[in-house]
Design an enzyme around this catalytic site. Structure first.
Site, PDB file in Angstrom:
ATOM      1  N   ARG A 241       0.843  -1.196   0.000  1.00  0.00           N
ATOM      2  CA  ARG A 241       0.000   0.000   0.000  1.00  0.00           C
ATOM      3  C   ARG A 241       0.877   1.244   0.000  1.00  0.00           C
ATOM      4  O   ARG A 241       1.877   1.313   0.749  1.00  0.00           O
ATOM      5  CB  ARG A 241      -0.906   0.030   1.244  1.00  0.00           C
ATOM      6  CG  ARG A 241      -2.154  -0.839   1.136  1.00  0.00           C
ATOM      7  CD  ARG A 241      -3.118  -0.329   0.070  1.00  0.00           C
ATOM      8  NE  ARG A 241      -4.350  -1.089  -0.023  1.00  0.00           N
ATOM      9  CZ  ARG A 241      -4.578  -2.081  -0.889  1.00  0.00           C
ATOM     10  NH1 ARG A 241      -3.645  -2.444  -1.742  1.00  0.00           N
ATOM     11  NH2 ARG A 241      -5.754  -2.693  -0.917  1.00  0.00           N
ATOM     12  N   GLU A 270      -3.513   7.345  -5.364  1.00  0.00           N
ATOM     13  CA  GLU A 270      -3.575   6.781  -6.725  1.00  0.00           C
ATOM     14  C   GLU A 270      -4.833   7.281  -7.441  1.00  0.00           C
ATOM     15  O   GLU A 270      -5.870   7.409  -6.804  1.00  0.00           O
ATOM     16  CB  GLU A 270      -3.647   5.247  -6.645  1.00  0.00           C
ATOM     17  CG  GLU A 270      -2.407   4.628  -6.055  1.00  0.00           C
ATOM     18  CD  GLU A 270      -2.565   3.118  -5.841  1.00  0.00           C
ATOM     19  OE1 GLU A 270      -3.601   2.545  -6.239  1.00  0.00           O
ATOM     20  OE2 GLU A 270      -1.655   2.514  -5.255  1.00  0.00           O
ATOM     21  N   HIS A 288      -0.408  -0.208  -9.911  1.00  0.00           N
ATOM     22  CA  HIS A 288      -1.193  -1.047  -8.989  1.00  0.00           C
ATOM     23  C   HIS A 288      -1.774  -2.271  -9.707  1.00  0.00           C
ATOM     24  O   HIS A 288      -3.004  -2.438  -9.800  1.00  0.00           O
ATOM     25  CB  HIS A 288      -2.305  -0.226  -8.320  1.00  0.00           C
ATOM     26  CG  HIS A 288      -2.819  -0.865  -7.060  1.00  0.00           C
ATOM     27  ND1 HIS A 288      -3.272  -0.143  -5.987  1.00  0.00           N
ATOM     28  CD2 HIS A 288      -2.962  -2.169  -6.690  1.00  0.00           C
ATOM     29  CE1 HIS A 288      -3.676  -0.963  -5.025  1.00  0.00           C
ATOM     30  NE2 HIS A 288      -3.491  -2.210  -5.428  1.00  0.00           N
TER      31      HIS A 288
END
Ligand code: DGY
Length: 322
Positions: A241, A270, A288
């Site tokens: 994360r 993000e 991601h």
């Protein structure tokens, strides 16, 4: 008697096989165009729904949970991470929360190895050079990086993903060190060296890979102070994360050469990441995609449905986190 199917608000486009399975046993409200709903839109669409099947892209803060219709009794996440849900507030509202552990450990470990190797061997720099027709020569000094084989890899959080990363890294003869809240049993530790205190492990890490969840205790754990404890020229990778990292501290360490490189698949805020990352040549950036394989995305969907099935049949969902 006609049995009514539970209504499930599905916030994102899911694999076809998952949507078909949901349509068999539930009344799903699908999002075929995969539009990112605003919180107020999500709340509106949840009117009368019994469940929500969201991704980490939707936030369930206390304020949002408060506004959800009373009909919603479970949030069955399509993700292993659940830092986007205020679990205490969900509990207070009597909403069950589940996640999808295990099924994405292999895919995430693959991306972690790619980050380790990509960052160490300057993959994005080289790739860009070839595409831009800027590759002009070869010399012994050209594009020299850091060798991965035989190096010491510190793993912060030797949970499900961390343990798979350790196994894959042993294939590169890496020595595994780890820090976690508690020491694991010898089977799961598999020869890795445990450090009770993070600060005792960091000076030994030629590579450091993050695999802990983002919690109040771990947010910003990669800071100016912890980066300074790494050996000069260390490499940091993060497929867990973004919130674990203080961006300014990491960017400074990459600029100063304290770190040789970093490999990042996850970021704060993000997809609007700190723009300074884009300008650094010694950072290998991915959007991601740790769990983004067909096999894993299907498995995540089935796991979320298993949790819904258990809940609506009156049993305890196996992946209940709140
Ligand atoms: C997860 O499952 O937590 C991944 O980061 C995708 O959301």
């Amino acid at each position: 008697m006609v049995e009514t199917k539970p209504i499930v608000l599905v916030t994102r486009k899911l694999p076809d096989v998952i949507e078909a399975r949901l349509s068999r046993d539930y009344e799903p409200r699908l999002n075929p165009n995969d539009r990112l709903y605003s919180s107020s839109e999500m709340i509106e669409r949840a009117a009368g729904a019994d469940a929500i099947l969201p991704c980490h892209t939707e936030s369930f803060s206390a304020e949002i949970l408060e506004k959800l219709p009373q009909s919603v009794r479970i949030i069955a996440n399509f993700s292993v991470g659940y830092d986007h849900v205020d679990t205490a507030a969900a509990k207070a509202r009597n909403i069950v929360v589940t996640n999808t552990p295990d099924v994405l450990s292999d895919a995430t470990a693959e991306i972690t190895m790619m980050l380790i190797i990509g960052a160490a061997r300057r993959a994005s720099e080289g790739e860009r050079m070839v595409r831009a027709v800027e590759w002009r020569d070869w010399s012994p000094a050209f594009m020299v990086g850091t060798q991965v084989t035989g190096k010491r890899l510190g793993i912060l959080g030797l949970g499900r993903v961390g343990q798979v990363v350790a196994r894959r890294a042993r294939g590169f003869d890496m020595e595994i060190l780890y820090h976690d809240e508690a020491r694991l049993d010898p089977d799961r530790e598999a020869g890795a060296t445990y450090f009770e205190r993070l600060e005792d492990m960091l000076p030994r890490c030629e590579f450091l890979s993050l695999h802990c969840p983002a919690t109040p205790a771990t947010r910003g754990i990669i800071s100016e102070a912890t980066l300074a404890m790494l050996p000069d020229g260390a490499i940091l990778v993060n497929a867990a994360r973004g919130a674990l990292v203080n961006d300014q501290a990491l960017i400074s360490a990459l600029k100063s050469g304290k770190l040789a490189a970093a490999g990042l698949d996850v970021f704060n805020n993000e997809p609007n990441i700190d723009p300074e990352y884009r300008a650094l040549t010694n950072v290998f950036l991915l959007p991601h995609i740790g769990s983004a394989t067909r096999e894993t995305r299907d498995a995540m969907g089935f796991r979320a449905i298993e949790n819904l099935d258990a809940f609506f049949s009156g049993s305890e969902p196996v992946d209940r986190v709140a």
